[in-house]
Design an enzyme around this catalytic site. Structure first.
Site, PDB file in Angstrom:
ATOM      1  N   GLU A 248       0.822  -1.016   0.059  1.00 43.81           N
ATOM      2  CA  GLU A 248      -0.035  -0.060  -0.163  1.00 43.81           C
ATOM      3  C   GLU A 248       0.788   1.239  -0.067  1.00 43.81           C
ATOM      4  O   GLU A 248       2.027   1.190   0.598  1.00 43.81           O
ATOM      5  CB  GLU A 248      -0.954   0.132   1.167  1.00 43.81           C
ATOM      6  CG  GLU A 248      -1.974  -1.078   1.326  1.00 43.81           C
ATOM      7  CD  GLU A 248      -2.715  -1.006   2.422  1.00 43.81           C
ATOM      8  OE1 GLU A 248      -3.748  -1.856   2.569  1.00 43.81           O
ATOM      9  OE2 GLU A 248      -2.860   0.016   3.364  1.00 43.81           O
ATOM     10  N   LYS A 250       2.317   4.288   1.209  1.00 47.17           N
ATOM     11  CA  LYS A 250       2.298   4.990   2.634  1.00 47.17           C
ATOM     12  C   LYS A 250       2.119   6.456   2.790  1.00 47.17           C
ATOM     13  O   LYS A 250       3.159   7.268   2.248  1.00 47.17           O
ATOM     14  CB  LYS A 250       3.620   4.482   3.163  1.00 47.17           C
ATOM     15  CG  LYS A 250       3.717   4.791   4.974  1.00 47.17           C
ATOM     16  CD  LYS A 250       4.867   4.421   5.448  1.00 47.17           C
ATOM     17  CE  LYS A 250       5.332   4.560   6.755  1.00 47.17           C
ATOM     18  NZ  LYS A 250       4.929   5.924   7.168  1.00 47.17           N
ATOM     19  N   ARG A 255      -2.528   9.841  11.799  1.00 47.29           N
ATOM     20  CA  ARG A 255      -3.431   8.444  11.753  1.00 47.29           C
ATOM     21  C   ARG A 255      -4.494   8.925  12.350  1.00 47.29           C
ATOM     22  O   ARG A 255      -4.735   9.798  13.295  1.00 47.29           O
ATOM     23  CB  ARG A 255      -2.713   7.520  12.618  1.00 47.29           C
ATOM     24  CG  ARG A 255      -3.412   6.170  12.691  1.00 47.29           C
ATOM     25  CD  ARG A 255      -2.813   5.063  11.760  1.00 47.29           C
ATOM     26  NE  ARG A 255      -3.285   3.821  12.006  1.00 47.29           N
ATOM     27  CZ  ARG A 255      -2.527   2.970  12.318  1.00 47.29           C
ATOM     28  NH1 ARG A 255      -1.318   3.091  12.364  1.00 47.29           N
ATOM     29  NH2 ARG A 255      -3.222   1.719  12.430  1.00 47.29           N
ATOM     30  N   ARG A 270      -3.941   8.498  17.192  1.00 43.23           N
ATOM     31  CA  ARG A 270      -3.458   7.445  17.784  1.00 43.23           C
ATOM     32  C   ARG A 270      -3.556   7.436  19.243  1.00 43.23           C
ATOM     33  O   ARG A 270      -3.558   6.375  19.829  1.00 43.23           O
ATOM     34  CB  ARG A 270      -2.026   7.206  17.163  1.00 43.23           C
ATOM     35  CG  ARG A 270      -1.602   5.907  17.050  1.00 43.23           C
ATOM     36  CD  ARG A 270      -0.608   6.135  16.319  1.00 43.23           C
ATOM     37  NE  ARG A 270       0.754   5.420  16.928  1.00 43.23           N
ATOM     38  CZ  ARG A 270       1.764   5.452  16.539  1.00 43.23           C
ATOM     39  NH1 ARG A 270       2.298   5.737  15.149  1.00 43.23           N
ATOM     40  NH2 ARG A 270       2.849   4.845  17.138  1.00 43.23           N
ATOM     41  N   GLU A 300      -5.279   7.557   7.009  1.00 42.18           N
ATOM     42  CA  GLU A 300      -4.297   8.501   7.108  1.00 42.18           C
ATOM     43  C   GLU A 300      -4.786   9.839   6.792  1.00 42.18           C
ATOM     44  O   GLU A 300      -5.408   9.747   5.467  1.00 42.18           O
ATOM     45  CB  GLU A 300      -3.201   8.098   6.441  1.00 42.18           C
ATOM     46  CG  GLU A 300      -1.907   9.039   6.850  1.00 42.18           C
ATOM     47  CD  GLU A 300      -1.138   8.664   8.180  1.00 42.18           C
ATOM     48  OE1 GLU A 300      -1.550   7.532   8.732  1.00 42.18           O
ATOM     49  OE2 GLU A 300      -0.009   9.268   8.091  1.00 42.18           O
ATOM     50  N   PHE A 340      -7.358   2.859   4.970  1.00 39.92           N
ATOM     51  CA  PHE A 340      -6.784   1.717   4.694  1.00 39.92           C
ATOM     52  C   PHE A 340      -7.161   0.569   5.614  1.00 39.92           C
ATOM     53  O   PHE A 340      -6.695  -0.679   5.121  1.00 39.92           O
ATOM     54  CB  PHE A 340      -5.125   1.693   4.805  1.00 39.92           C
ATOM     55  CG  PHE A 340      -4.666   2.257   6.096  1.00 39.92           C
ATOM     56  CD1 PHE A 340      -4.676   1.410   7.221  1.00 39.92           C
ATOM     57  CD2 PHE A 340      -4.182   3.649   6.094  1.00 39.92           C
ATOM     58  CE1 PHE A 340      -4.245   2.278   8.448  1.00 39.92           C
ATOM     59  CE2 PHE A 340      -3.782   4.156   7.190  1.00 39.92           C
ATOM     60  CZ  PHE A 340      -3.886   3.432   8.392  1.00 39.92           C
ATOM     61  N   ARG A 415       3.010  -4.248  17.519  1.00 41.74           N
ATOM     62  CA  ARG A 415       3.963  -3.981  16.276  1.00 41.74           C
ATOM     63  C   ARG A 415       4.388  -5.410  15.857  1.00 41.74           C
ATOM     64  O   ARG A 415       5.121  -6.305  16.538  1.00 41.74           O
ATOM     65  CB  ARG A 415       4.853  -3.092  16.876  1.00 41.74           C
ATOM     66  CG  ARG A 415       5.776  -2.629  15.656  1.00 41.74           C
ATOM     67  CD  ARG A 415       6.805  -1.997  16.153  1.00 41.74           C
ATOM     68  NE  ARG A 415       6.777  -0.622  16.831  1.00 41.74           N
ATOM     69  CZ  ARG A 415       6.268   0.478  16.323  1.00 41.74           C
ATOM     70  NH1 ARG A 415       6.235   0.704  14.806  1.00 41.74           N
ATOM     71  NH2 ARG A 415       5.791   1.337  16.948  1.00 41.74           N
ATOM     72  N   LYS A 421       6.665  -1.320   7.179  1.00 43.17           N
ATOM     73  CA  LYS A 421       7.003  -0.451   6.304  1.00 43.17           C
ATOM     74  C   LYS A 421       8.319  -0.624   5.890  1.00 43.17           C
ATOM     75  O   LYS A 421       9.479  -0.777   6.275  1.00 43.17           O
ATOM     76  CB  LYS A 421       6.885   0.891   7.475  1.00 43.17           C
ATOM     77  CG  LYS A 421       7.743   0.978   8.763  1.00 43.17           C
ATOM     78  CD  LYS A 421       7.207   1.925   9.658  1.00 43.17           C
ATOM     79  CE  LYS A 421       7.950   2.016  10.891  1.00 43.17           C
ATOM     80  NZ  LYS A 421       7.355   2.685  11.922  1.00 43.17           N
TER      81      LYS A 421
HETATM   82  P1  ATP Z   1       5.062   4.199  13.887  1.00 37.31           P
HETATM   83  O1  ATP Z   1       3.581   4.176  13.852  1.00 37.31           O
HETATM   84  O2  ATP Z   1       5.409   2.683  13.442  1.00 37.31           O
HETATM   85  O3  ATP Z   1       5.151   4.074  15.555  1.00 37.31           O
HETATM   86  P2  ATP Z   1       5.907   6.481  13.032  1.00 37.31           P
HETATM   87  O4  ATP Z   1       4.715   7.129  14.051  1.00 37.31           O
HETATM   88  O5  ATP Z   1       7.217   7.235  13.173  1.00 37.31           O
HETATM   89  O6  ATP Z   1       6.006   4.896  13.533  1.00 37.31           O
HETATM   90  P3  ATP Z   1       5.796   5.815  10.477  1.00 37.31           P
HETATM   91  O7  ATP Z   1       7.017   5.162  10.786  1.00 37.31           O
HETATM   92  O8  ATP Z   1       5.904   6.963   9.644  1.00 37.31           O
HETATM   93  O9  ATP Z   1       5.386   6.341  11.860  1.00 37.31           O
HETATM   94  O10 ATP Z   1       4.898   4.551   9.939  1.00 37.31           O
HETATM   95  C1  ATP Z   1       3.405   3.934  10.526  1.00 37.31           C
HETATM   96  C2  ATP Z   1       2.527   5.182  10.199  1.00 37.31           C
HETATM   97  O11 ATP Z   1       2.141   5.096   8.945  1.00 37.31           O
HETATM   98  C3  ATP Z   1       1.081   4.742  10.605  1.00 37.31           C
HETATM   99  O12 ATP Z   1       0.723   4.836  12.134  1.00 37.31           O
HETATM  100  C4  ATP Z   1       0.061   5.417   9.737  1.00 37.31           C
HETATM  101  O13 ATP Z   1      -0.200   6.668  10.442  1.00 37.31           O
HETATM  102  C5  ATP Z   1       0.885   5.755   8.680  1.00 37.31           C
HETATM  103  N1  ATP Z   1       0.383   5.288   7.236  1.00 37.31           N
HETATM  104  C6  ATP Z   1       0.235   5.894   6.245  1.00 37.31           C
HETATM  105  N2  ATP Z   1      -0.086   5.010   5.180  1.00 37.31           N
HETATM  106  C7  ATP Z   1      -0.398   3.790   5.758  1.00 37.31           C
HETATM  107  C8  ATP Z   1      -1.174   2.545   5.324  1.00 37.31           C
HETATM  108  N3  ATP Z   1      -1.467   2.364   4.070  1.00 37.31           N
HETATM  109  N4  ATP Z   1      -1.211   1.525   6.169  1.00 37.31           N
HETATM  110  C9  ATP Z   1      -1.108   1.689   7.335  1.00 37.31           C
HETATM  111  N5  ATP Z   1      -0.372   2.804   7.864  1.00 37.31           N
HETATM  112  C10 ATP Z   1       0.014   3.834   7.103  1.00 37.31           C
END
Ligand code: ATP
Length: 581
Positions: A248, A250, A255, A270, A300, A340, A415, A421
């Site tokens: 998907e 990203k 979120r 979140r 998102e 998503f 997690r 990712k």
């Molecule tokens: P994490 O959420 O893993 O603790 P983080 O806040 O730094 O780390 P990222 O590492 O950028 O966030 O990646 C996770 C976030 O990406 C998700 O929490 C969500 O908000 C976002 N995201 C964007 N697109 C998607 C998608 N298609 N599916 C799931 N999450 C997505």
């Protein structure tokens, strides 16, 4: 239950950093607590009065806390303030102040957990005229009856710093041991992840043991802890780990968990902050796009450039505040919801269902509109295909990919390796500006009605005397420049694309390549849509300038053939790669 019994455990918890000791002390405590008080005991231990998503806030300003403490102890306010600065912990200030207290009501009685919780809740809920006085009265009432060490913890709850070092998962562990076995921790954890209410979980366990969890279901309005992703450093590893999976887009935004029922839509972050009033455009969009009874959706929120349709960096809307300025911000930069996942639909809990079923439910629940879309995805186990998709994501302003196991359930709050990712591992800034030629335009909308929303820009390729597109340019124009553009370009207007222009995109208007603008971009990326450098790096992709912005400088001193050449764009792309390797 006497508050002193709880405080005794808090002192033990505070004195150790060993997790096992903490779990032991908490397990003993939870076994002893009567089931009608256990909910409150858990909330207080979390430093709270209710589950986090209820957003129960004390609403007592620092000044007021100082006033209450001065009032209850007879100390001058200035003294309380100085000690707070010195000690850095309001709890210790209160404890010391009570040890030296000169005034005390004659009618003081031992505090109970119920009374402490009631008064603190009263403080949080007091609203309207006279509420500050009421808050102070309720706090002073507690302090009058409190022993010094009790006051320590009461004040810490008030200022939101419990300092026990007890994580939610430690309480989960202790609950499993107290009411089932330590092997039952996953069941307790799941109940917590789904209900987001550790006090409620404790009450069910104390009353009916594990069998009570049968009654825990997803409920619209009660947020679920978000599923999180692991990360891997290369696409090869992602494909190897998950095999055939959904890849998907990203999105780089915020979120949002949307809770929808016929009466109301609530948006949670979140961390369970309620975001509904900050994103009325998302609420509106959902109202329009949603075609079911009720649902819990995960997605998102991403700001969109209304004119180019491009995603914008999230900072563009990060300053949106409740009420103030939101309406204006919505006009300027609307936010789209890229959905998503679908956790529940029409009362059915989908958490345990495989990803593919949940995606199908999402597709049933939403009609795609401009404001609410489904996360773009492909299903593949082919590395080349994955790479092409990744490049498309980057070029369109996405951050990378989310790979998802096709059979995976929604693992609330955890997690795991079912979501992986893969982000770009570098960030390059274009050190230099590029000079690009206007070859076409796209009609403006909203505030830009009557002028152009974006210009189609090209680099020059001397090898075949052609202008090859590299970006849609919509940012960096002030209003005056923007509205003067149609006039300025009027004489260059052509009914059809100029034969020297090489474009896969269909512009609304075409121009003779003549005007050169200076453009700053974040970097050069591969692009399946633009024609500059097509095939030079990869057979099926050209190059594009990412996040382009007009610097304000018209390069009237340059003719179109003196614009940045395609060869220069290719070499900029290559030099970026060198910078990171
Ligand atoms: P994490 O959420 O893993 O603790 P983080 O806040 O730094 O780390 P990222 O590492 O950028 O966030 O990646 C996770 C976030 O990406 C998700 O929490 C969500 O908000 C976002 N995201 C964007 N697109 C998607 C998608 N298609 N599916 C799931 N999450 C997505």
């Amino acid at each position: 239950m006497r508050f002193a019994d709880l405080v005794e455990v808090y002192e033990r918890l505070e004195a150790t950093t060993k997790r096992l000791e903490m779990i032991g002390a908490l397990t003993d405590l939870l076994r002893r607590v009567p089931s009608n008080v256990i909910r409150r005991v858990v909330y207080l231990t979390q430093g709270d009065l209710a589950p986090g998503f209820r957003n129960v806030k004390m609403g007592l300003a620092e000044k007021m806390v100082i006033r209450a403490l001065a009032f209850a102890t007879g100390l001058p306010r200035a003294d309380v303030e100085t000690r707070w600065k010195e000690l850095g912990d309001m709890g210790t200030v209160a404890e010391r102040a009570l040890e030296a207290r000169t005034q005390r009501k004659l009618t003081s009685a031992p505090l109970t957990v119920e009374k402490v919780h009631d008064n603190l809740l009263g403080i949080a809920q007091a609203a309207g005229t006279g509420s500050q006085e009421e808050k102070i009265r309720l706090l002073a009432d507690l302090l009058n009856d409190a022993t010094p060490v009790e006051a320590r913890y009461i004040l810490r709850v008030v200022v939101g710093k419990m300092r026990l070092g007890v994580a939610d998962m430690t309480i989960v562990d202790a609950l499993a041991r107290a009411f089932a076995t330590k092997e039952d921790k996953p069941a307790v954890e799941r109940a917590y992840n789904v209900s987001s209410d550790l006090g409620g979980v404790a009450e069910i366990l104390a009353e009916s043991g594990l069998s009570g969890f049968r009654d825990i279901h997803l409920r619209v309005g009660v947020p679920v802890r978000s599923m999180l992703a692991e990360r891997l450093p290369s696409l090869e590893q992602v494909v190897e780990k998950l095999g055939r999976s959904a890849l998907e887009f990203k999105y780089d935004g915020l979120r949002i968990q949307a809770h929808i029922d016929p009466d109301e839509i609530v948006l949670y972050s979140r961390r369970f902050d309620v975001l509904t009033s900050q994103f009325p455009d998302v609420v509106e969009g959902l109202r329009d796009a949603f075609r079911a009874e009720s649902a819990i959706l995960d997605g998102e929120a991403v700001p969109i450039d209304m004119n180019t349709g491009a995603f914008l960096p999230f900072q563009e809307v990060a300053h949106r505040r409740r009420k103030y300025g939101v309406q204006e911000a919505i006009q300027r930069i609307p936010v789209a919801l890229m959905a998503f996942d679908c956790l529940a639909l029409n009362g059915e809990d989908l958490l345990e269902r495989p990803y593919t079923d949940r995606r199908a439910a999402l597709e049933r629940a939403l009609r795609e509109t401009e404001r609410v879309r489904l996360a773009e995805q492909i299903v593949t186990d082919d590395l080349e295909e994955a790479r092409r998709f990744f490049e498309k994501v980057i070029e369109q302003g996405g951050e990378g990919l989310m790979a998802k196991g096709l059979a995976s359930p929604y693992e609330a709050g955890s997690r795991g390796w079912q979501w992986i990712k893969y982000k770009r591992d570098y960030k390059a800034e274009l050190a230099d500006t590029v000079d690009l030629v206007i070859v076409g335009s796209f009609a403006g909308r909203g505030r830009r009605a009557g002028t152009y929303g974006a210009l189609l820009m090209a680099a020059y390729d001397p090898e075949d005397d052609a202008f090859k597109t590299v970006c849609k340019l919509g940012s960096g124009f002030d209003d005056a420049t923007l509205f003067a553009l149609p006039k300025r370009l009027q004489d260059l207007h052509q009914d059809q694309k100029d034969p020297r222009v090489d474009s896969q995109l269909e512009a609304d208007d075409w121009f003779e390549p003549a005007v050169v603008l200076e453009v700053l971009g974040a970097e050069i990326t591969l692009s399946p849509m633009h024609t500059a450098g097509f095939g030079a790096i990869r057979p099926d992709a050209g190059l594009a300038v990412r996040f382009p912005r007009f610097t304000g400088r018209w390069r009237d001193d340059k003719g179109p053939r003196e614009a940045t050449s395609v060869a220069e764009i290719i070499s900029l792309y290559r030099s970026q790669l060198k910078q990171i390797s």
